[in-house]
Design a protein around this motif. Structure first.
Motif, mmCIF file in Angstrom:
data_model
loop_
_atom_site.group_PDB
_atom_site.id
_atom_site.type_symbol
_atom_site.label_atom_id
_atom_site.label_comp_id
_atom_site.label_asym_id
_atom_site.label_seq_id
_atom_site.Cartn_x
_atom_site.Cartn_y
_atom_site.Cartn_z
ATOM 1 N N MET A 113 -12.255 -4.587 -5.812
ATOM 2 C CA MET A 113 -13.530 -4.723 -5.109
ATOM 3 C C MET A 113 -14.377 -3.505 -5.417
ATOM 4 N N PRO A 114 -15.626 -3.446 -4.995
ATOM 5 C CA PRO A 114 -16.468 -2.302 -5.339
ATOM 6 C C PRO A 114 -15.881 -0.947 -4.956
ATOM 7 N N ALA A 115 -15.063 -0.890 -3.906
ATOM 8 C CA ALA A 115 -14.457 0.377 -3.503
ATOM 9 C C ALA A 115 -13.252 0.752 -4.347
ATOM 10 N N GLY A 116 -12.827 -0.149 -5.246
ATOM 11 C CA GLY A 116 -11.677 0.137 -6.104
ATOM 12 C C GLY A 116 -10.585 -0.904 -5.934
ATOM 13 N N ASP A 117 -9.418 -0.591 -6.488
ATOM 14 C CA ASP A 117 -8.268 -1.484 -6.395
ATOM 15 C C ASP A 117 -7.512 -1.211 -5.093
ATOM 16 N N ASN A 132 -7.770 3.634 0.446
ATOM 17 C CA ASN A 132 -8.106 4.752 -0.429
ATOM 18 C C ASN A 132 -7.914 6.073 0.307
ATOM 19 N N PRO A 133 -7.686 7.161 -0.409
ATOM 20 C CA PRO A 133 -7.633 8.473 0.242
ATOM 21 C C PRO A 133 -8.937 8.753 0.980
ATOM 22 N N PRO A 134 -8.862 9.405 2.123
ATOM 23 C CA PRO A 134 -10.060 9.575 2.952
ATOM 24 C C PRO A 134 -11.004 10.648 2.436
ATOM 25 N N GLY A 242 -7.086 6.560 10.408
ATOM 26 C CA GLY A 242 -5.969 7.167 9.684
ATOM 27 C C GLY A 242 -6.417 8.376 8.894
ATOM 28 N N GLY A 243 -7.609 8.274 8.281
ATOM 29 C CA GLY A 243 -8.160 9.424 7.559
ATOM 30 C C GLY A 243 -8.472 10.578 8.482
ATOM 31 N N ASP A 274 1.710 7.702 6.312
ATOM 32 C CA ASP A 274 2.985 8.181 5.790
ATOM 33 C C ASP A 274 3.011 9.704 5.712
ATOM 34 N N SER A 275 4.191 10.252 5.482
ATOM 35 C CA SER A 275 4.338 11.707 5.393
ATOM 36 C C SER A 275 3.558 12.293 4.233
ATOM 37 N N ASP A 276 3.266 11.462 3.203
ATOM 38 C CA ASP A 276 2.475 11.943 2.063
ATOM 39 C C ASP A 276 0.988 11.666 2.254
ATOM 40 N N ALA A 277 0.576 11.285 3.484
ATOM 41 C CA ALA A 277 -0.814 11.028 3.872
ATOM 42 C C ALA A 277 -1.347 9.689 3.364
ATOM 43 N N THR A 278 -0.476 8.813 2.880
ATOM 44 C CA THR A 278 -0.911 7.472 2.526
ATOM 45 C C THR A 278 -1.227 6.686 3.795
ATOM 46 N N ILE A 279 -2.377 6.022 3.801
ATOM 47 C CA ILE A 279 -2.850 5.290 4.984
ATOM 48 C C ILE A 279 -2.677 3.795 4.745
ATOM 49 N N ARG A 280 -2.060 3.129 5.732
ATOM 50 C CA ARG A 280 -1.841 1.690 5.641
ATOM 51 C C ARG A 280 -2.278 1.029 6.947
#
Length: 296
Positions: A113-117, A132-134, A242-243, A274-280
């Motif tokens: 999408m326009p914001a990326g994959d 996406n990363p915040p 989350g960000g 997640d502990s690695d800062a991944t947001i779901r």
């Protein structure tokens, strides 16, 4: 020309068929131009409508890899680069179509999408997206201006906790420490446009409060002119929350977010950092209808 579509409820609650945020998915939209997509979104008049480029690659899905598709997201008045409940609902439709080609369930989808994959994966009762990363920026409005725009007492705002955050689409994340203030919030759209202006689209403000150690209640408001809209369930803003946690140095957490009670569409979102800062962000997806419309 007949255009097939499906209606899905996203972030709903099991046993309540009218919970969650409704979405229309045009599953064969490669022949539509921008003006037609905008017109159909206006015709359906839901929070969002998505359009899948059926010429993308759902036909080449493999049982051991993601189904891939390009998707556009429109509200009744403008296009969104990313949105949470359209992502999950569209993933459900794309996976269902791809399953016919691989002869079995498809549990992973990659939506462009326009914001990326945006990777999406199946859960036990729905789907989960990886945001996406915040990106962060400080709010220029003063606490009094924010409070006046959102119709809450300035004393309810948590000091230093108001921030613009984007994981593909920007929201003003506003923490309050008074649950009743959250529930009785009465935003002023004129003041939102004056103090919370955003480039290219109406201002979006996401108010939230803790209701327990790992539970949150939230409301999402958008202003356009003198009109105020409240969203039943907002995955993009939940991603922004989350960000916000990532910006506060808080990771390795999972919270359940309740939203939509004031709109008559109670919703449940599960936010994981997640502990690695991944947001779901995850939620239930239920298909409630399908049909075709005539392109004319």
């Amino acid at each position: 020309m007949e255009l097939p579509f499906r209606i899905v409820n996203v972030f709903g609650i099991e046993g309540d068929p009218f919970s969650g945020n409704a979405l229309a998915v045009f599953e064969e939209a490669s022949g539509l131009d921008d003006s037609e997509m905008q017109a159909w979104a206006r015709q359906f008049n839901l929070s969002e409508v998505t359009f899948v480029d059926d010429g993308a690659s759902t036909d080449t899905a493999r049982a051991d890899g993601p189904a891939r598709a390009s998707v556009r997201i429109f509200t009744a008045t403008y296009e969104m680069p990313f949105a949470g409940h359209p992502t999950l609902g569209t993933a459900h439709v794309v996976a269902d179509r791809a399953a016919a080609h691989v002869g079995g369930p498809v549990d992973q989808v990659l939506l462009t999408m326009p914001a990326g994959d945006i990777p999406v994966r199946r859960t036990s009762d729905g789907w989960q997206l990886q945001a996406n990363p915040p990106q962060h920026r400080q709010a220029r409005a003063t606490p009094r201006q924010v409070a006046a725009a959102l119709g809450v007492p300035v004393t309810a705002l948590v000091t230093g906790a108001t921030q613009w955050v984007s994981c593909g689409v920007e929201s003003l994340v506003v923490q309050v420490d008074d649950l009743e203030a959250l529930r009785s919030a009465a935003p002023n759209p004129t003041l939102m446009l004056e103090h919370l202006a955003m480039p290219e689209r109406p201002p979006h403000a996401y108010l939230w409060a803790w209701t327990g150690p790992d539970t949150i209640e939230a409301r999402m408001f958008a202003a356009a002119g003198t009109t105020l809209e409240e969203d039943p369930a907002t995955g993009s803003a939940c991603s922004s929350l989350g960000g916000w946690f990532v910006g506060q140095g808080r990771t390795a957490l999972e919270v359940v977010v309740s939203q939509g009670a004031q709109t008559g569409r109670p919703s449940r979102l599960v936010l994981t950092v997640d502990s690695d800062a991944t947001i779901r962000v995850a939620g239930r997806v239920a298909e409630v209808g399908s049909g075709t419309v005539s392109r004319g």
